[in-house]
Structure formats: C-alpha cells, structure tokens
Design a protein around this motif. Structure first.
Motif, short mmCIF file in Angstrom:
data_model
loop_
_atom_site.label_atom_id
_atom_site.label_comp_id
_atom_site.label_asym_id
_atom_site.label_seq_id
_atom_site.Cartn_x
_atom_site.Cartn_y
_atom_site.Cartn_z
N PRO A 140 0.75 -0.91 0.10
CA PRO A 140 -0.30 0.17 -0.21
C PRO A 140 0.73 1.12 0.19
CG PRO A 140 -0.64 -1.42 1.66
CD PRO A 140 1.08 -2.33 0.97
N ASP A 141 1.78 1.29 0.48
CA ASP A 141 2.83 2.69 0.56
C ASP A 141 3.78 2.74 -0.27
OD1 ASP A 141 1.85 3.33 2.79
OD2 ASP A 141 3.67 2.04 4.00
N LEU A 142 3.23 1.86 -1.27
CA LEU A 142 4.05 1.86 -2.60
C LEU A 142 3.95 3.31 -3.21
CD1 LEU A 142 6.84 0.06 -3.31
CD2 LEU A 142 4.97 -0.92 -5.28
N LEU A 143 5.28 4.24 -3.61
CA LEU A 143 4.84 5.38 -4.51
C LEU A 143 5.55 4.82 -6.08
CD1 LEU A 143 4.81 8.24 -5.10
CD2 LEU A 143 7.61 8.15 -4.81
N LEU A 144 4.21 4.91 -6.52
CA LEU A 144 4.32 4.43 -8.47
C LEU A 144 4.56 5.26 -9.23
CD1 LEU A 144 1.15 2.72 -8.82
CD2 LEU A 144 3.42 1.47 -7.89
N ILE A 145 5.12 5.47 -9.92
CA ILE A 145 6.02 6.63 -11.01
C ILE A 145 6.31 5.37 -11.82
CG2 ILE A 145 8.42 8.42 -11.93
CD1 ILE A 145 8.82 8.54 -8.72
N ALA A 146 5.87 6.35 -13.35
CA ALA A 146 5.64 5.63 -14.72
C ALA A 146 7.05 5.75 -15.51
CB ALA A 146 4.15 6.11 -15.44
N THR A 147 7.64 5.21 -16.30
CA THR A 147 8.51 6.05 -17.21
C THR A 147 8.30 7.20 -17.97
OG1 THR A 147 8.23 4.32 -18.61
CG2 THR A 147 9.86 3.97 -16.99
N THR A 148 7.18 7.22 -18.98
CA THR A 148 6.52 7.77 -19.53
C THR A 148 5.05 8.66 -19.36
OG1 THR A 148 6.15 6.51 -20.93
CG2 THR A 148 7.70 7.52 -21.32
N GLU A 149 5.16 9.50 -20.13
CA GLU A 149 3.72 10.28 -19.27
C GLU A 149 2.08 9.38 -19.79
OE1 GLU A 149 0.87 14.25 -20.00
OE2 GLU A 149 3.17 14.41 -20.89
N GLU A 150 1.62 9.14 -19.31
CA GLU A 150 0.17 7.88 -19.24
C GLU A 150 -0.97 9.29 -20.01
OE1 GLU A 150 -0.08 4.78 -16.18
OE2 GLU A 150 1.58 3.34 -16.33
N ASP A 151 -1.95 7.85 -19.74
CA ASP A 151 -2.99 9.06 -20.50
C ASP A 151 -4.14 9.94 -19.36
OD1 ASP A 151 -2.79 7.91 -22.94
OD2 ASP A 151 -3.81 6.41 -22.81
N ALA A 152 -4.18 8.82 -17.76
CA ALA A 152 -4.17 9.30 -16.76
C ALA A 152 -2.90 10.10 -16.15
CB ALA A 152 -4.62 8.33 -15.51
N PRO A 153 -3.68 11.44 -15.98
CA PRO A 153 -1.89 11.52 -14.41
C PRO A 153 -2.08 11.43 -13.33
CG PRO A 153 -4.97 12.93 -15.08
CD PRO A 153 -4.98 11.26 -15.03
N ARG A 154 -0.61 11.40 -14.05
CA ARG A 154 0.08 10.22 -12.19
C ARG A 154 1.92 10.28 -12.83
NH1 ARG A 154 -2.08 5.60 -10.41
NH2 ARG A 154 -3.96 4.91 -11.07
N GLU A 155 2.18 10.43 -12.09
CA GLU A 155 3.21 10.81 -11.66
C GLU A 155 3.88 10.09 -12.51
OE1 GLU A 155 4.67 13.24 -9.45
OE2 GLU A 155 4.47 12.43 -7.81
N ASP A 156 4.79 10.89 -13.35
CA ASP A 156 5.83 10.25 -14.20
C ASP A 156 8.02 10.43 -14.30
OD1 ASP A 156 6.40 11.59 -16.76
OD2 ASP A 156 4.27 12.64 -16.24
N VAL A 157 8.55 9.89 -15.31
CA VAL A 157 9.71 10.08 -14.86
C VAL A 157 9.83 11.62 -15.78
CG1 VAL A 157 12.24 10.08 -15.48
CG2 VAL A 157 10.77 8.30 -14.65
N GLU A 158 9.60 11.87 -16.44
CA GLU A 158 9.77 13.22 -17.68
C GLU A 158 8.96 14.26 -16.80
OE1 GLU A 158 11.70 13.50 -20.17
OE2 GLU A 158 12.24 11.57 -20.60
N SER A 159 8.10 14.35 -16.31
CA SER A 159 7.28 15.32 -15.12
C SER A 159 8.18 15.48 -14.23
CB SER A 159 5.64 15.22 -14.70
OG SER A 159 5.28 14.02 -15.45
N LEU A 160 8.79 14.65 -13.47
CA LEU A 160 9.69 14.70 -12.45
C LEU A 160 11.31 15.85 -12.98
CD1 LEU A 160 9.85 10.85 -10.47
CD2 LEU A 160 8.85 13.74 -9.49
N ILE A 161 11.37 14.78 -14.36
CA ILE A 161 12.87 15.80 -14.90
C ILE A 161 12.26 17.48 -15.42
CG2 ILE A 161 14.03 15.57 -17.14
CD1 ILE A 161 14.55 12.50 -16.30
N SER A 162 11.43 17.28 -15.16
CA SER A 162 11.01 19.14 -15.62
C SER A 162 10.80 20.07 -14.60
CB SER A 162 9.21 18.66 -16.99
OG SER A 162 9.66 17.90 -17.85
N ALA A 163 9.90 19.52 -14.13
CA ALA A 163 8.95 20.05 -12.49
C ALA A 163 10.89 20.00 -11.83
CB ALA A 163 8.66 19.57 -11.70
N ALA A 164 11.75 19.47 -11.44
CA ALA A 164 12.81 19.27 -10.65
C ALA A 164 14.36 20.57 -11.14
CB ALA A 164 13.44 18.28 -10.03
N SER A 165 14.93 21.40 -10.16
CA SER A 165 15.56 21.66 -10.84
C SER A 165 17.40 20.46 -11.30
CB SER A 165 16.69 22.56 -9.03
OG SER A 165 17.64 23.12 -9.73
#
Length: 505
Positions: free
Chosen positions: A123-148
């Motif tokens: 249950p406590d597992l944080l899911l991060i997709a490698t690429t953007e999915e149809d449903a809004p979810r955390e993904d690697v590309e978004s993390l990279i784009s938003a972070a310094s």
C-alpha cells in the motif's frame, strides 16, 4: 567529491566528455551532459517526494534510458536501486518488493496494470511511470521537467549498498545480493582491463539490464569508459543486424541462444559485422560449435563465468584464446582470485573437479536481510562458495563442469552433466541440450537428456546415443534422450532441470 559511488559517475563523465553520446534509444541520442542533468533533476524530484539515503527504489520494465537514470539518481541520493525481472509472476514481484522494503516503483507503461496491482499489495508504494500516461500520474519526465538539475554531492561511501540484485531462487525463495558501489566499480575495472575496452566503444544492449551480466559486464563498463550504449528493449534478430550496421556497434553481450539465432539467420552470411570487436557470451555454457561458427567469420565469441554475487565477473576467456580453448571459461578476472576446493576442503589436482571459490573487491558481502545465509555462503577465511564445479589445467585455465547439486553418481562414478551437454552440442543437429541424473534401481542414478534439434536437421535419439558413445565413457551416456520443442526455463531464463526430472514417461 564526497560521493564515492555510482552516483558520482554522471558528473565525472559530463566534465570529461560532455558532448560525447552516452545513450542511443529508438534513434534518439543523449550526451553525457544531458544525461547528467536529467539524473540530477530526477534525484532532486525524488528527494522532494521523500526519497533519501538507504531507501529502495525498484524498477519494472525493459531496457530504457529511465532505468539507467533511476539507477544513477538512486546512487546520487545514497538510495538503493532494485531492478525487477519482468518475467516474474505478480506474487513473486510482491515478495521481492516486501523483502527489499521498496518505497518507490518506477515502471514502464506496459506494466501499468501490474504496477497498480502491486500497490494494492504494497500500500505505501509510490508509483512513478517511465513516461506520461493517459491518466494523470507521476512519471519520470514530469519529475525531471519540474525539478532543478542543480548539482548535488551527497556523501556516499564505496561500501554502501548500490543495488540489490535478486538471484533466481532455484533452491528456495530468491535472495537479494547486496552489491555495493565498491563491488560495481571493481567489476567494471575488471572488464576494462580484461576486455580492453576503449572510449570509442559502441555497445549494443538488447539483453535485459535487470540481469547482472548485461548491466555489469557491458553497460556500466561502457559508461565508465565514456563509450556509447545503444539500448534496445528486446532481442530481435533482424533489428540486431540493423543496429550493428547502422551504429557500427563494436561490442555486444548475449546468451548462447541469442548468438545462435543470429548465426542461423539467412542474413548471417552477408551481414556487415566488420565493426564488431568483442562479443561476450554468458549466462549458460557456450556450445563449441557456436564458437567455431563465429570464429569462421573472424568474430571472437568470448565466453566466461560469473554470478550475481560477484557483480558478476569471475572468469573470462580472452578474445585471442576463444577459438583455441573452446569450451573453457578462462582465467580469473584481473582483480579477482579463484581457487578450487574438494568437498573435504583440500585442493584438487590438475584437471580434477572442485568447487569454485572466489574472492575480490567485486564479491558482495552477503544477502539482503539474510544473515544466516550470508554467513553460510562464505568459507571461514572469507571466500565465497559458488556451488559450481570446475577444473583447472596447468596453464590456469578453468573449465566449468556443472553445479554441485547437478552432479550425480552412476555405478560409483561421478558424472558431470555439463560435460555431456557440451558433447551433445557438437552434433550439428543439436540446438540446445540439458542433462540431469534420475534414480535407477541398478546403477543408483543414470542420465536423462532433453534435446532441442533444428528443424532442418532431423535426427533420431538412437543416433544421438551413438554419437555420445563414441566420445564418452559408457556410464556417462544418458539412458534416456527426449527430443523436445524447447527446454523448460525459469523466470530468469535458466534451464529448469527439476522440470526435466519431473517429466512424464
């Protein structure tokens, strides 16, 4: 730098060869400067979500830049990377996630359903997709784009755990080998010395990086040296030929079945393979006929021997000797030591089988949260027990003869299945072969062989028995030979010999 582990590599490479191509994936290239920026941005994004030192980050998916970015981002934070075998069942993946205590799962969108199911079990597992999915979810590309992508230098010691790599679990539940940053670095150095890799290397990676061989023997050494890695998500014969010709690939790793498939392709005689310098073949014994086939084209098929617990290199046959010493696994890696031991702890004589014991800076110190099994895996003086049997000749060249548990006794004589399998592979019709010992009321145990033959070369089992009888002692010839469409395999791709023993008939 305070970071003395894998997490320091991107910065060191970017300052040395910033504009050199590091990765090629689906025709898209990334330089070492770009790769470094993405890794630090991903590390910062992960930290913002609470990931820190010692946390385990699992990855589920095929070869992809996100796999390497996650690995190095984990190393940048002092976290631990846990690549998952995509062939495992959901229950097995759940066990692995619970066992390592993973808090994050980075997954490929093709495994979305599995990832969501795993989060229900963890249950406590944080899911991060490698690429953007149809449903809004955390993904690697978004993390990279938003972070310094600001440089960070967390203090990470070489002795800290970098990866947890799970073994196949053929003798029970899988165990996670604790691969430290030090282990990974020294294994890479062994490869650079023994394979003589250069900064101009173009390495094709179409064997899965969740296995230690592809990761440790080709990918990490290439990136350490500043070469280029061509990432391919799966092995395909036609695509492999195309990639070798297009990118002038110089180095490739594969298991014997991959190299066999290439050599049986109609493209084999005319394919332009002139750029290839090194072909590393492992994961299973290499059939002598396969080595001869490649040697006839001037291609050294370098075989060796390794294990996850050695990160993974132990023995390697040099390119110069690959055709001369067919069937041998070679000499110890440069910074590693190997000795053989009889069951009574004494040293066997020349050409007498003994268990392989290995020591060196590339050997792990144990298994994740398995103190008793970790202790049992080592001798009193610190050598790791492989469970594998080998002989060594007067020149120090080793030949693998099988697993201790695979050896059987027939009429009072020790029989080593690897020896029989090697001879079977010399028959032109044989594609694959596996031999096991089964109970017999007269001899105690006798051999049983499962053999895959080529469609273009029909052969009878009696002919195979005659072939063996002309080359082996009678007690070594399997009492039964079964022709099968394919050998049974476990999740890691290794032959499941227990399934052969259980076969009906």
């Amino acid at each position: 730098m305070r970071n003395q582990g894998l997490g320091s590599w991107p910065v060191r490479r970017a300052r040395g060869t910033p504009d050199k191509t590091a990765l090629i994936h689906r025709g898209r290239t990334r330089t070492y400067r770009e790769l470094c920026g993405r890794i630090h941005a991903l590390a910062n994004g992960l930290q913002e979500r609470g990931v820190g030192r010692g946390d385990r980050i699992a990855y589920l998916g095929p070869n992809h830049p996100a796999l390497l970015e996650t690995l190095f981002a984990a190393g940048t934070l002092g976290a631990v990377f846990v690549p998952l075998n995509t062939r495992l069942a959901e229950a097995e993946l759940t066990f692995t996630l619970h066992d390592c205590g993973a808090g994050v799962l980075v997954y490929d969108r093709r495994h979305t359903e599995t990832a969501r199911s795993l989060r229900e079990r963890v249950p406590d597992l944080l899911l991060i997709a490698t690429t953007e999915e149809d449903a809004p979810r955390e993904d690697v590309e978004s993390l990279i784009s938003a972070a310094s992508n600001d440089f960070r230098d967390e203090p990470v010691a070489a002795e800290e755990t970098a990866l947890v790599l799970y073994t196949s679990g053929t003798t029970g539940r899988p165990k996670g080998a604790r691969v430290s940053h030090r282990n990974a670095v020294w294994n890479a150095l062994n490869v650079l010395v023994d394979v003589d890799m250069s900064s101009t290397e173009v390495t094709l990676l179409n064997a899965p990086l969740f296995h230690s061989a592809a990761l440790g023997m080709t990918c990490l050494p290439t990136l350490l040296k500043g070469g280029t890695v061509v990432l391919e998500e799966r092995f395909d014969v036609e695509t492999t030929f195309d990639l070798i010709e297009r990118f002038r690939v110089t180095l490739a790793f594969g298991v014997p079945t991959m190299f066999d498939a290439l050599s049986r392709s109609p493209r084999w005689p005319e394919a332009d393979l002139s750029s290839l310098r090194f072909l590393l073949c492992g994961g299973a014994p290499v059939p002598p006929e396969l080595i001869r086939r490649y040697s006839a084209r001037g291609l050294p098929l370098m075989q060796g021997y390794g294990m996850t617990e050695a990160s993974p290199g132990v023995l390697l046959q040099s390119a110069a000797e690959s055709a001369e010493r067919i069937g041998c696994a070679g000499k110890p890696a440069f910074f590693s030591d190997v000795r053989l031991e009889r069951i009574d702890g004494t040293t066997p004589s020349v050409d007498e089988p003994g268990e392989i014991l290995v020591a060196g800076p590339n050997v792990v110190d144990g298994y994740w949260q398995r103190p008793e099994e970790s202790a049992n895996a080592f001798t009193a003086d610190g050598w790791f027990r492989s469970g594998d049997l080998a002989t060594v000749d007067e020149d120090g060249v080793h030949r693998i003869v099988g697993r201790i548990k695979d050896m059987f006794v027939s009429g009072g004589e020790n029989v080593y299945p690897a020896e029989i399998e090697s001879v079977l592979h010399e028959h032109p019709a044989v594609v694959e072969a596996a031999v096991v010992g089964v109970p017999d009321p007269v001899w105690g145990e006798v051999g049983r062989a499962a053999v895959v033959v080529g469609a273009e070369s029909p052969v009878e089992t009696g002919q195979l028995a005659e072939f063996l009888a002309g080359r082996l002692g009678g007690y070594k010839v399997p009492k039964r030979i079964d022709l099968v469409d394919e050998l049974p395999r476990g999740a890691t791709g290794k032959v499941d010999k227990q399934a052969i023993r259980r076969a009906d008939g």
